[in-house]
Design a protein around this motif. Structure first.
Motif, mmCIF file in Angstrom:
data_model
loop_
_atom_site.group_PDB
_atom_site.id
_atom_site.type_symbol
_atom_site.label_atom_id
_atom_site.label_comp_id
_atom_site.label_asym_id
_atom_site.label_seq_id
_atom_site.Cartn_x
_atom_site.Cartn_y
_atom_site.Cartn_z
ATOM 1 N N VAL A 1 10.241 -6.445 -7.435
ATOM 2 C CA VAL A 1 11.181 -6.100 -6.368
ATOM 3 C C VAL A 1 11.101 -7.116 -5.224
ATOM 4 O O VAL A 1 12.114 -7.548 -4.688
ATOM 5 C CB VAL A 1 10.923 -4.668 -5.844
ATOM 6 N N GLY A 2 9.868 -7.507 -4.864
ATOM 7 C CA GLY A 2 9.676 -8.458 -3.770
ATOM 8 C C GLY A 2 9.945 -9.893 -4.145
ATOM 9 O O GLY A 2 9.945 -10.774 -3.294
ATOM 10 N N GLN A 3 10.137 -10.154 -5.419
ATOM 11 C CA GLN A 3 10.421 -11.480 -5.952
ATOM 12 C C GLN A 3 9.384 -12.514 -5.520
ATOM 13 O O GLN A 3 9.719 -13.598 -5.051
ATOM 14 C CB GLN A 3 11.830 -11.924 -5.562
ATOM 15 N N GLY A 4 8.104 -12.147 -5.686
ATOM 16 C CA GLY A 4 7.028 -13.072 -5.355
ATOM 17 C C GLY A 4 5.704 -12.357 -5.210
ATOM 18 O O GLY A 4 5.526 -11.234 -5.684
ATOM 19 N N LYS A 5 4.804 -13.018 -4.528
ATOM 20 C CA LYS A 5 3.442 -12.521 -4.366
ATOM 21 C C LYS A 5 3.420 -11.247 -3.531
ATOM 22 O O LYS A 5 4.024 -11.173 -2.461
ATOM 23 C CB LYS A 5 2.587 -13.593 -3.698
ATOM 24 N N ALA A 6 2.714 -10.238 -4.056
ATOM 25 C CA ALA A 6 2.548 -8.968 -3.359
ATOM 26 C C ALA A 6 1.089 -8.538 -3.531
ATOM 27 O O ALA A 6 0.574 -8.551 -4.648
ATOM 28 C CB ALA A 6 3.480 -7.910 -3.941
ATOM 29 N N VAL A 7 0.443 -8.196 -2.434
ATOM 30 C CA VAL A 7 -0.962 -7.778 -2.497
ATOM 31 C C VAL A 7 -1.107 -6.361 -1.970
ATOM 32 O O VAL A 7 -0.436 -5.973 -1.013
ATOM 33 C CB VAL A 7 -1.894 -8.736 -1.709
ATOM 34 N N VAL A 8 -1.971 -5.601 -2.626
ATOM 35 C CA VAL A 8 -2.195 -4.221 -2.210
ATOM 36 C C VAL A 8 -3.030 -4.207 -0.924
ATOM 37 O O VAL A 8 -3.999 -4.953 -0.803
ATOM 38 C CB VAL A 8 -2.856 -3.384 -3.337
ATOM 39 N N VAL A 9 -2.614 -3.401 0.046
ATOM 40 C CA VAL A 9 -3.344 -3.297 1.313
ATOM 41 C C VAL A 9 -3.898 -1.894 1.531
ATOM 42 O O VAL A 9 -4.784 -1.701 2.357
ATOM 43 C CB VAL A 9 -2.500 -3.738 2.526
ATOM 44 N N SER A 10 -3.382 -0.923 0.791
ATOM 45 C CA SER A 10 -3.968 0.419 0.846
ATOM 46 C C SER A 10 -3.586 1.190 -0.406
ATOM 47 O O SER A 10 -2.585 0.894 -1.065
ATOM 48 C CB SER A 10 -3.513 1.181 2.097
ATOM 49 N N ALA A 11 -4.419 2.164 -0.721
ATOM 50 C CA ALA A 11 -4.198 3.051 -1.864
ATOM 51 C C ALA A 11 -4.646 4.443 -1.431
ATOM 52 O O ALA A 11 -5.772 4.609 -0.954
ATOM 53 C CB ALA A 11 -4.980 2.561 -3.068
ATOM 54 N N THR A 12 -3.756 5.421 -1.565
ATOM 55 C CA THR A 12 -4.032 6.765 -1.064
ATOM 56 C C THR A 12 -3.499 7.830 -2.016
ATOM 57 O O THR A 12 -2.828 7.524 -3.003
ATOM 58 C CB THR A 12 -3.371 6.981 0.318
ATOM 59 N N ASP A 13 -3.783 9.060 -1.645
ATOM 60 C CA ASP A 13 -3.199 10.244 -2.288
ATOM 61 C C ASP A 13 -3.465 10.332 -3.785
ATOM 62 O O ASP A 13 -2.590 10.764 -4.551
ATOM 63 C CB ASP A 13 -1.684 10.312 -2.024
ATOM 64 N N PHE A 14 -4.642 9.957 -4.218
ATOM 65 C CA PHE A 14 -4.951 10.032 -5.638
ATOM 66 C C PHE A 14 -5.173 11.471 -6.065
ATOM 67 O O PHE A 14 -5.790 12.262 -5.352
ATOM 68 C CB PHE A 14 -6.188 9.202 -5.985
ATOM 69 N N ALA A 15 -4.657 11.791 -7.232
ATOM 70 C CA ALA A 15 -4.867 13.100 -7.833
ATOM 71 C C ALA A 15 -5.051 12.898 -9.333
ATOM 72 O O ALA A 15 -4.441 12.005 -9.923
ATOM 73 C CB ALA A 15 -3.679 14.012 -7.555
ATOM 74 N N PHE A 16 -5.886 13.729 -9.917
ATOM 75 C CA PHE A 16 -6.174 13.662 -11.348
ATOM 76 C C PHE A 16 -6.039 15.070 -11.935
ATOM 77 O O PHE A 16 -7.035 15.725 -12.240
ATOM 78 C CB PHE A 16 -7.574 13.083 -11.584
#
Length: 137
Positions: free
Chosen positions: A50-65
């Motif tokens: 979607v961003g048409q290039g480099k994208a880096v993760v800066v946060s990860a939240t709301d995990f459920a299993f």
């Protein structure tokens, strides 16, 4: 218990992989960290597309299993862009497991990832309107 699982999207999965013995925790179930990494890979693929290039993760939240999967089960990761910022994309991911020897599925994981788009100098760059339109966002 295996139930029909709702999928996040009617699109094709971003990741489809089979859980192997090395992906298990000490109790013999598939390790939550492995599930998180598969969701991150799928979300990252969508962010880059979607961003048409480099994208880096800066946060990860709301995990459920909410479900469990076993060695040999197939994991499909579905992702959607939930929000956009000036330079960021927030992507929700959901993992659906399919039992090894059948068609039954169950939702086994979900989470939210925020990515920042970077330019050639690794500085944040704006999310382009044309990229969002091209991907139905």
């Amino acid at each position: 218990m295996w139930l029909e699982a709702p999928v996040l999207s009617s699109r094709d999965p971003l990741i489809r992989v089979t859980a192997m013995p090395a992906d298990t925790n000490p109790y013999g179930g598939v390790f939550g960290g492995w599930l998180m990494s598969q969701m991150a890979l799928g979300a990252g693929a969508l962010a880059s597309r979607v961003g048409q290039g480099k994208a880096v993760v800066v946060s990860a939240t709301d995990f459920a299993f909410p479900g469990a999967m076993a060695v040999g089960d197939e994991l499909s990761v579905y992702c959607e862009v939930a929000a956009t910022g000036t330079t960021s994309l927030t992507i929700v991911a959901e993992g659906i497991a399919r039992e090894r020897n059948g068609e039954a599925t169950i939702r086994v994981c979900s989470g939210t990832f925020k990515f920042v788009l970077l330019d050639e100098d690794n500085r944040p760059r704006p999310v382009g309107e044309e990229a969002l339109r091209a991907h139905g966002q």
